[in-house]
Design an enzyme around this catalytic site. Sequence first.
Site, PDB file in Angstrom:
ATOM      1  N   HIS A   1       0.828  -1.201   0.000  1.00 51.79           N
ATOM      2  CA  HIS A   1       0.000   0.000   0.000  1.00 51.79           C
ATOM      3  C   HIS A   1       0.867   1.257   0.000  1.00 51.79           C
ATOM      4  CE1 HIS A   1      -3.264  -2.766   0.915  1.00 51.79           C
ATOM      5  NE2 HIS A   1      -4.138  -1.757   0.850  1.00 51.79           N
TER       6      HIS A   1
ATOM      7  N   HIS B   1       1.670  -3.683   9.214  1.00 53.23           N
ATOM      8  CA  HIS B   1       3.086  -3.636   8.885  1.00 53.23           C
ATOM      9  C   HIS B   1       3.871  -3.001  10.022  1.00 53.23           C
ATOM     10  CE1 HIS B   1       2.730  -4.803   4.620  1.00 53.23           C
ATOM     11  NE2 HIS B   1       1.594  -4.127   4.646  1.00 53.23           N
TER      12      HIS B   1
END
Length: 270
Positions: free
Chosen positions: A193, A235
């Site tokens: 992303h 993440h």
Amino acid sequence: MPSPRVTRAANANSTNPNNRFEFMSLLTNRTSSSEPVPTRHRLSDSPVHRKDSFNSSSPAFQQQLPEEDCMKLNPSFLEIALKSLLAIDLWLTKKLGVCAREGSSWGSARPLMKLVEISGHGIPWIGGTIYCFYKSDSNAGREVILNLLFALFLDLLLVAIVKGIVKRPRPMQNRMDMFATFSVDKYSFPSGHATRAAMVARFMLKHLVLAVPVRILVVLWAIVVSLSRVVLGRHNVTDVVFGFIMGHMQFTLVEHLWLSPNALPSLFKV
């Protein structure tokens, strides 16, 4: 004149020449009896002597150490720096994952963060780009959209390759409830992303004519999408930072590999 000590020793030997034999017989009889024979420990068998003989400061002990143990005892500056960075990374990831669970401190904002996550997903961007490509009437517009589509597929390929090589697991607080995941999405490094948001933002700022407020919104969107990866616990911080940098590098690569209408003439005749 002989000394008195020598004289006494000679007299003792002369009076009992078999004294050594009698001592050995006495020792044999005593051993055969039920009483234990006291033994004298050698100095080399004592624990203190054994500890001193294998002192870690001795050269012989250092030669017996394996090479990997010597490296652990004397770590390099780079190794210390990397371990410190990893510790800080894990600590920041845990602190910033405020929407990782419903019971987290900002768990009520998790649905909103998931909408931001979907806005940076690859499937909506690829589908929307293909739709805009076939709806565009000008060749210049199709050229820009075609290269955006090329950039999106290139992003998917490069991120998948890096994830497959590094194979860093996702944070412990992450929940695998993401939209449309693939097998490689179980790995964390880098953030796809973040790479896509940085690349698309730069692409739009350069090749689209946008008003100033819209340009600011594009930049804010890229930042919010990248931050949402840590807030949702998807993440680690370093995954997002590296992904953001990688996205800028991918945009530079797309600029060098820019596709012209002459390369794919059949597509522009549709």
